[in-house]
Design a protein around this motif. Structure first.
Motif, PDB file in Angstrom:
ATOM      1  N   THR A  13       0.793  -1.228   0.000  1.00  0.00           N
ATOM      2  CA  THR A  13       0.000   0.000   0.000  1.00  0.00           C
ATOM      3  C   THR A  13       0.826   1.278   0.000  1.00  0.00           C
ATOM      4  O   THR A  13       0.269   2.362  -0.132  1.00  0.00           O
ATOM      5  CB  THR A  13      -0.927   0.026   1.232  1.00  0.00           C
ATOM      6  N   CYS A  14       2.150   1.157   0.169  1.00  0.00           N
ATOM      7  CA  CYS A  14       2.970   2.358   0.244  1.00  0.00           C
ATOM      8  C   CYS A  14       4.370   2.079  -0.306  1.00  0.00           C
ATOM      9  O   CYS A  14       4.713   0.936  -0.588  1.00  0.00           O
ATOM     10  CB  CYS A  14       3.060   2.854   1.690  1.00  0.00           C
ATOM     11  N   ASN A  15       5.152   3.129  -0.429  1.00  0.00           N
ATOM     12  CA  ASN A  15       6.521   2.978  -0.923  1.00  0.00           C
ATOM     13  C   ASN A  15       7.369   2.126   0.008  1.00  0.00           C
ATOM     14  O   ASN A  15       8.269   1.426  -0.442  1.00  0.00           O
ATOM     15  CB  ASN A  15       7.170   4.349  -1.134  1.00  0.00           C
ATOM     16  N   GLY A  16       7.077   2.187   1.300  1.00  0.00           N
ATOM     17  CA  GLY A  16       7.805   1.345   2.252  1.00  0.00           C
ATOM     18  C   GLY A  16       7.558  -0.127   1.981  1.00  0.00           C
ATOM     19  O   GLY A  16       8.487  -0.947   2.052  1.00  0.00           O
ATOM     20  N   CYS A  17       6.312  -0.466   1.668  1.00  0.00           N
ATOM     21  CA  CYS A  17       5.965  -1.847   1.316  1.00  0.00           C
ATOM     22  C   CYS A  17       6.738  -2.276   0.066  1.00  0.00           C
ATOM     23  O   CYS A  17       7.310  -3.365   0.013  1.00  0.00           O
ATOM     24  CB  CYS A  17       4.476  -1.966   1.029  1.00  0.00           C
ATOM     25  N   LEU A  58       3.388   0.213  -7.905  1.00  0.00           N
ATOM     26  CA  LEU A  58       2.619   0.179  -6.672  1.00  0.00           C
ATOM     27  C   LEU A  58       1.120   0.282  -6.910  1.00  0.00           C
ATOM     28  O   LEU A  58       0.322  -0.415  -6.273  1.00  0.00           O
ATOM     29  CB  LEU A  58       3.098   1.290  -5.728  1.00  0.00           C
TER      30      LEU A  58
END
Length: 69
Positions: free
Chosen positions: A12-16, A37
């Motif tokens: 769901t995010c750039n960290g993921c 993403l």
């Protein structure tokens, strides 16, 4: 070189995406990882010795589900 695309659910995010990319790049034979993403698609370029199941396992080790598209 072989290219395969996987559908990864739960990112769901750039960290993921970074977590998934970092895990895939630890697989021997992987030369490139591109993540879209918005669609959950992960495109992986490998040498021909890497089995798709190994990539799926690497993704699933990060806590996300993956299937070869």
């Amino acid at each position: 070189m072989t290219t395969a695309t996987y559908k990864v659910t739960g990112m769901t995010c750039n960290g993921c995406a970074t977590k998934v990319k970092n895990q895939i790049t630890t697989v021997a034979g992987v030369s490139n990882v591109d993540i879209e993403l918005a669609t959950g698609h992960v495109t992986v370029t490998t040498d021909s010795t890497v089995d798709n199941a190994v990539i799926v396992d690497a993704i699933e080790e990060t806590g996300y589900e993956a299937v070869l598209v």
